[in-house]
Write a protein that holds these residues in place. Sequence first.
Motif, PDB file in Angstrom:
ATOM      1  N   LEU A   5       0.825  -1.203   0.000  1.00  0.00           N
ATOM      2  CA  LEU A   5       0.000   0.000   0.000  1.00  0.00           C
ATOM      3  C   LEU A   5       0.854   1.245   0.000  1.00  0.00           C
ATOM      4  CD1 LEU A   5      -1.519   0.953   3.438  1.00  0.00           C
ATOM      5  CD2 LEU A   5       0.134  -0.897   3.253  1.00  0.00           C
ATOM      6  N   TRP A   6       0.207   2.339  -0.324  1.00  0.00           N
ATOM      7  CA  TRP A   6       0.817   3.663  -0.270  1.00  0.00           C
ATOM      8  C   TRP A   6       0.359   4.338   1.021  1.00  0.00           C
ATOM      9  CZ3 TRP A   6       0.096   0.966  -4.539  1.00  0.00           C
ATOM     10  CH2 TRP A   6       1.000   1.101  -5.614  1.00  0.00           C
ATOM     11  N   VAL A  26       5.108   1.663  -0.076  1.00  0.00           N
ATOM     12  CA  VAL A  26       5.899   2.085  -1.220  1.00  0.00           C
ATOM     13  C   VAL A  26       6.803   3.247  -0.826  1.00  0.00           C
ATOM     14  CG1 VAL A  26       5.830   2.979  -3.568  1.00  0.00           C
ATOM     15  CG2 VAL A  26       4.150   1.269  -2.823  1.00  0.00           C
ATOM     16  N   ALA A  27       8.098   3.078  -1.088  1.00  0.00           N
ATOM     17  CA  ALA A  27       9.113   4.051  -0.692  1.00  0.00           C
ATOM     18  C   ALA A  27       9.203   5.192  -1.701  1.00  0.00           C
ATOM     19  CB  ALA A  27      10.462   3.356  -0.563  1.00  0.00           C
ATOM     20  N   GLU A  44       9.414  -0.208   4.378  1.00  0.00           N
ATOM     21  CA  GLU A  44       9.422   0.448   3.083  1.00  0.00           C
ATOM     22  C   GLU A  44       9.962  -0.490   2.009  1.00  0.00           C
ATOM     23  OE1 GLU A  44      11.521   4.117   3.153  1.00  0.00           O
ATOM     24  OE2 GLU A  44      10.229   5.031   4.684  1.00  0.00           O
ATOM     25  N   VAL A  45       9.374  -0.422   0.825  1.00  0.00           N
ATOM     26  CA  VAL A  45       9.858  -1.209  -0.309  1.00  0.00           C
ATOM     27  C   VAL A  45       9.901  -0.315  -1.543  1.00  0.00           C
ATOM     28  CG1 VAL A  45       9.008  -3.422   0.575  1.00  0.00           C
ATOM     29  CG2 VAL A  45       7.528  -2.026  -0.867  1.00  0.00           C
ATOM     30  N   PRO A  46      10.954  -0.428  -2.351  1.00  0.00           N
ATOM     31  CA  PRO A  46      10.990   0.332  -3.601  1.00  0.00           C
ATOM     32  C   PRO A  46      10.024  -0.273  -4.611  1.00  0.00           C
ATOM     33  CG  PRO A  46      12.898  -1.095  -3.446  1.00  0.00           C
ATOM     34  CD  PRO A  46      12.172  -1.223  -2.135  1.00  0.00           C
ATOM     35  N   LEU A  47       9.376   0.562  -5.363  1.00  0.00           N
ATOM     36  CA  LEU A  47       8.425   0.067  -6.350  1.00  0.00           C
ATOM     37  C   LEU A  47       9.133  -0.728  -7.443  1.00  0.00           C
ATOM     38  CD1 LEU A  47       5.405   0.147  -7.023  1.00  0.00           C
ATOM     39  CD2 LEU A  47       5.864   2.148  -8.442  1.00  0.00           C
ATOM     40  N   GLY A  53       4.630 -11.804  -7.108  1.00  0.00           N
ATOM     41  CA  GLY A  53       4.860 -12.565  -5.886  1.00  0.00           C
ATOM     42  C   GLY A  53       5.356 -11.757  -4.713  1.00  0.00           C
ATOM     43  N   SER A  54       5.526 -10.447  -4.898  1.00  0.00           N
ATOM     44  CA  SER A  54       6.067  -9.613  -3.814  1.00  0.00           C
ATOM     45  C   SER A  54       5.079  -9.389  -2.682  1.00  0.00           C
ATOM     46  CB  SER A  54       6.523  -8.261  -4.373  1.00  0.00           C
ATOM     47  OG  SER A  54       7.515  -8.420  -5.348  1.00  0.00           O
ATOM     48  N   ALA A  55       3.785  -9.427  -3.006  1.00  0.00           N
ATOM     49  CA  ALA A  55       2.737  -9.224  -2.000  1.00  0.00           C
ATOM     50  C   ALA A  55       1.530 -10.060  -2.384  1.00  0.00           C
ATOM     51  CB  ALA A  55       2.368  -7.754  -1.876  1.00  0.00           C
TER      52      ALA A  55
END
Length: 295
Positions: A5-6, A26-27, A44-47, A53-55
């Motif tokens: 999510l953002w 989202v970073a 935080e994760v970079p888009l 499969g990331s989420a």
Amino acid sequence: MRVLLWHVHGSWTNAFVRGEHEFLLVAPPDGVGLAGRDWPSAREVPLSGLDRGSADVAVVQNPRELPMVPAGMPVVYLEHNTPKAPNERHPMADWPGRLVHVTHFNALMWDTGSTRTTVIEHGVVDPGPLYTGELPRAAVVVNEPVRRGRVVGTDLLPRFAEAAPLDVYGMGTELLGPMGRGDHAMADLHREVAQRRVYLHPVRWTSLGLSLLEAMCLGMPVVALACTEVGRAVPPEAGVVSNDPDRLVRGLRELVSDPDAARARGVEARRTALARYGLDSFLKAWDRLLMEVTA
């Protein structure tokens, strides 16, 4: 479950990330990430580099986020706001996914066509019964009151200020002059607001503000316009709710001048807010929806 999510609305996200999932925010530059918040279940994760499969599911809150979700990932669209007019088509109208509204009023007013919709009302992280009401003043929490004007009742503030001194908190409130108190960290805001005798909600047309629900959880009595979802959120026992400004001005003056009555109304406000907008029911409703969408 991993939820992408953002970070858009701080108070709503603060409640949502209390669930028993892993939350991937989202970073920058594609999002704001944690924005300094201490949320142990979130990271935080970079888009760039995200794939199907990331989420397990993505929660998007703006149409521009939708194309950024990896192809094939289940998506829930969360709408926080009211439409500008009752005949306004929602940007996700006739969409094959699931749309979530935060109030029944919003769901009623938006034209979403054939899109399947669900209402999951707000959840509030309880700040505790901090109310002292020691200052015979009224607190208002609103962001950018000068820009938003009549929508948030800025034009009504001088009228209410004749009944009691006002302290207005939030981004851009410095433009209001002496009554503007500026933006505060959440914990500091709660302590300051709880010292005021009454919480004033002069908003005409916006979704149900979490600042109103948080004030009720603090144990504050409420004086509010009976607009949008306020009639459901604030019972008569918790304060004064009306679309008659004269009635609201009288109610504000009476509650500010009577600490015992104000405290009694605040007790009812807190009881109602915890029962209707408690974190447990909010998180369980979201768990059921996410399980359904990802099944």
